[in-house]
Design a protein around this motif. Structure first.
Motif, short mmCIF file in Angstrom:
data_model
loop_
_atom_site.label_atom_id
_atom_site.label_comp_id
_atom_site.label_asym_id
_atom_site.label_seq_id
_atom_site.Cartn_x
_atom_site.Cartn_y
_atom_site.Cartn_z
N THR A 107 0.84 -1.20 0.00
CA THR A 107 0.00 0.00 0.00
C THR A 107 0.87 1.25 0.00
N SER A 108 1.96 1.22 0.78
CA SER A 108 2.83 2.40 0.82
C SER A 108 3.57 2.59 -0.50
N LYS A 109 3.73 1.49 -1.27
CA LYS A 109 4.37 1.62 -2.57
C LYS A 109 3.36 2.03 -3.63
N GLY A 110 2.08 1.90 -3.31
CA GLY A 110 1.05 2.19 -4.30
C GLY A 110 0.77 1.00 -5.22
N ASP A 111 1.26 -0.21 -4.84
CA ASP A 111 0.96 -1.41 -5.62
C ASP A 111 -0.22 -2.12 -4.99
N PHE A 112 -1.41 -1.76 -5.46
CA PHE A 112 -2.58 -2.24 -4.74
C PHE A 112 -2.97 -3.68 -5.06
N ALA A 113 -2.58 -4.17 -6.25
CA ALA A 113 -3.05 -5.51 -6.64
C ALA A 113 -2.58 -6.56 -5.64
N GLN A 114 -1.27 -6.51 -5.31
CA GLN A 114 -0.76 -7.52 -4.38
C GLN A 114 -1.36 -7.34 -2.99
N ALA A 115 -1.55 -6.08 -2.60
CA ALA A 115 -2.16 -5.82 -1.29
C ALA A 115 -3.56 -6.42 -1.23
N ILE A 116 -4.30 -6.24 -2.33
CA ILE A 116 -5.67 -6.78 -2.36
C ILE A 116 -5.64 -8.30 -2.35
N ALA A 117 -4.70 -8.89 -3.10
CA ALA A 117 -4.61 -10.36 -3.15
C ALA A 117 -4.40 -10.91 -1.74
N LEU A 118 -3.47 -10.28 -1.00
CA LEU A 118 -3.17 -10.75 0.35
C LEU A 118 -4.35 -10.46 1.29
N GLY A 119 -4.98 -9.32 1.07
CA GLY A 119 -6.16 -8.99 1.87
C GLY A 119 -7.25 -10.02 1.67
N LEU A 120 -7.41 -10.47 0.41
CA LEU A 120 -8.41 -11.49 0.12
C LEU A 120 -8.14 -12.77 0.90
N VAL A 121 -6.85 -13.14 0.99
CA VAL A 121 -6.51 -14.35 1.72
C VAL A 121 -6.99 -14.23 3.17
N LEU A 122 -6.71 -13.07 3.78
CA LEU A 122 -7.14 -12.88 5.17
C LEU A 122 -8.67 -12.88 5.27
N LEU A 123 -9.30 -12.27 4.28
CA LEU A 123 -10.75 -12.19 4.30
C LEU A 123 -11.38 -13.58 4.21
N ILE A 124 -10.86 -14.39 3.27
CA ILE A 124 -11.38 -15.74 3.10
C ILE A 124 -11.15 -16.55 4.38
N LEU A 125 -9.94 -16.37 4.95
CA LEU A 125 -9.63 -17.09 6.18
C LEU A 125 -10.60 -16.69 7.30
N ALA A 126 -10.85 -15.38 7.40
CA ALA A 126 -11.74 -14.88 8.44
C ALA A 126 -13.14 -15.49 8.26
N LEU A 127 -13.58 -15.56 7.00
CA LEU A 127 -14.88 -16.14 6.72
C LEU A 127 -14.93 -17.60 7.15
N VAL A 128 -13.89 -18.35 6.78
CA VAL A 128 -13.85 -19.78 7.11
C VAL A 128 -13.85 -19.97 8.63
N LEU A 129 -12.98 -19.20 9.30
CA LEU A 129 -12.89 -19.33 10.76
C LEU A 129 -14.23 -18.98 11.41
N ASN A 130 -14.84 -17.90 10.92
CA ASN A 130 -16.12 -17.51 11.50
C ASN A 130 -17.19 -18.56 11.29
N PHE A 131 -17.13 -19.17 10.12
CA PHE A 131 -18.09 -20.21 9.81
C PHE A 131 -17.91 -21.38 10.78
N ILE A 132 -16.65 -21.78 10.97
CA ILE A 132 -16.36 -22.87 11.90
C ILE A 132 -16.82 -22.50 13.31
N LEU A 133 -16.49 -21.27 13.70
CA LEU A 133 -16.89 -20.82 15.04
C LEU A 133 -18.40 -20.87 15.20
N GLY A 134 -19.07 -20.36 14.16
CA GLY A 134 -20.53 -20.34 14.21
C GLY A 134 -21.11 -21.73 14.40
N SER A 135 -20.56 -22.68 13.64
CA SER A 135 -21.14 -24.02 13.74
C SER A 135 -20.75 -24.67 15.07
#
Lengths: 235, 254
Positions: free
Chosen positions: A197-225
């Protein structure tokens, strides 16, 4: 934004799906460091949580409050503490752990331990003491009796472990300070996002953000169940 | 202090590099400009790469950086106009006091870098696309070296943080003199190599093309650019000292 966000999102997905070695190295470092930190912390934290819930030593109240407070301390403060310990003229300077994965693991252990201790203490406090006393009078050893309790409480304890893991996997302050964001060594998902983000290269930042987002979703799903399963059943 | 709410057109957003901010130069100069002109300058200090990116996206009104090649591209692509060289400082190679790769005796900086890579010694790189990082990569290229030797560490952080890391690891690093002077007291490192044309570090201020982004504060941006090249400001730049050392040399030539 001159780059359309759709284009960025497309680039982000292609980075992930083409298994860009750079991106996956970062993901790998993130998970392996946090996983080791979690593994080392689990057992001592659960035992400490048990002691805080079941014994009545003097000062228990102080320790309990301390752990509760440490749960919400900003990770940069922990980072600062570990940095000062590991710096060249610090107490542990001879270990040469600053800007290494070992240093990061140490920091993350300190971040996730309070969460694990507090949540497992809460779990143990919720249980009927008679189960414990019964198994002790039946001649079970201390360790064995704790193990029985843990099996009984596996859902809330798992919740504690997941909460601790998600806290260290997503924290940026301590990793940045103690790890130093070194490429292919201590650059993990959160510090890489900060850098890109500080370099202004957003694609890689978004890719990594997606990984965390997907992980958060999976963990939350597991927690919920898990929570669903943990609801008190009528006996 | 009661200050009236500033109107949007009275704010000038300046994207610049961490070195001008960290060295305290802008903190010393800009209040004078604000007092004289009535504008408020909001400084966004980041690496050169991101500063130019912000400028080419129209997120700021004016940009001041120090990476001639990247700036030339920024102008050629039609985003920037009227580049003006306002000042320069220089880069130095810091390293451990005992100079393990013996770079002190080098004829030029490319030779110094070759010695570091061939030893191989520890070298900390900013690795953040900043002007300093771009300069470093140009030197490796000139030396014909791909920087992937054992001691090469790319940290992706600002200059100050990078200096502290180089200090901890007792490694070589390339820094602008300004940040080095500002951090000198904290560092157990020496200047192991300095001088030569390759290490010059010129700063330019550039306006943003109104044809691309008509809605920006072009009037304020021009006022700031004009103010930087005025004789009074150029003198202030020369007189700016940190710990008794002059950091920047004013260079504007009509």
């Amino acid at each position: 934004m001159s780059d359309g966000w759709l284009v960025l999102l497309q680039q982000a997905f292609s980075l992930l799906l083409s298994f860009d070695p750079h991106v996956w190295a970062i993901i790998n470092i993130s998970f392996s460091v946090s996983f080791v930190a979690l593994l080392i912390t689990i057992i001592p934290s659960i035992i400490l949580g048990f002691i805080l819930a079941f014994s009545h030593f003097r000062g228990r109240w102080v320790v309990t409050n301390l752990v509760q407070t440490l749960q919400s301390i900003p990770t940069v403060v922990i980072g600062l503490l570990v940095y000062l310990l590991l710096t060249r003229n610090g107490v542990l300077g001879d270990l040469k752990w600053l800007f290494t994965q070992k240093g990061m693991i140490l920091g993350q252990m300190l971040i996730c331990a309070p969460v694990l201790i507090a949540l497992s203490q809460a779990a143990f406090s919720s249980v009927d003491r008679r189960a414990w006393e019964t198994s002790r009078t039946l001649g079970a050893s201390w360790i064995h009796a704790v193990w029985t309790l843990c099996r009984e409480l596996r859902v809330p304890l798992l919740l504690a472990i997941v909460a601790g893991f998600s806290r260290i996997l997503t924290e940026v302050g301590c990793s940045m300070m103690v790890g130093g964001n070194i490429m292919n060594v201590t650059r993990n998902i959160p510090t890489a996002i900060a850098l890109e983000t500080s370099k202004g290269d957003f694609a890689q930042a978004i890719a990594l953000g997606l990984v965390l987002l997907i992980l958060a979703l999976v963990l939350n799903f597991i927690l919920g169940s898990l929570r669903g399963k943990a609801l008190p059943r009528s006996h | 202090m009661f200050s009236p709410v500033t109107l949007a057109n009275e704010v000038i957003k300046l994207a610049t590099t961490t070195s001008t901010e960290n060295s305290g130069l802008l903190g010393a100069l800009l209040p004078k400009f604000e007092a004289e002109s009535g504008y408020t300058v909001q400084v966004i200090a980041t690496g050169t790469g991101k500063a130019l990116k912000l400028a080419s996206q129209g997120d700021v009104d004016v940009v001041m950086t120090h990476a001639p090649d990247a700036e030339a591209k920024f102008i050629a692509d039609g985003f920037g106009i009227e580049p003006r060289g306002i000042m320069e400082n220089d880069f130095v190679v810091l390293g451990p006091k005992n100079d393990p790769a013996a770079i002190k005796s080098s004829k030029n900086v490319t030779e110094a870098f070759s010695k570091i890579a061939n030893k191989p010694s520890k070298f900390v790189s900013r690795g953040d696309n900043s002007g300093t990082n771009m300069k470093e990569l140009i030197i490796w290229k000139a030396a014909g070296i791909t920087p992937d030797f054992a001691g090469y560490t790319s940290v992706g952080q600002g200059m100050g943080k990078t200096l502290l890391m180089a200090n901890e690891l007792q490694a070589y690093t390339l820094t602008d003199r300004g940040t080095y002077i500002a951090y000198k007291a904290k560092l157990d490192l020496n200047i192991d190599f300095e001088g030569g044309a390759k290490l010059a570090n010129p700063y330019q201020i550039m306006l943003i093309n109104p044809a691309k982004y008509p809605e920006l504060n072009h009037k304020g941006a021009r006022a700031l650019s004009d103010w930087f090249i005025s004789p009074a400001t150029q003198t202030m730049i020369n007189n700016y000292k940190v710990q008794g050392e002059q950091l920047f040399k004013a260079t504007y030539k009509k």
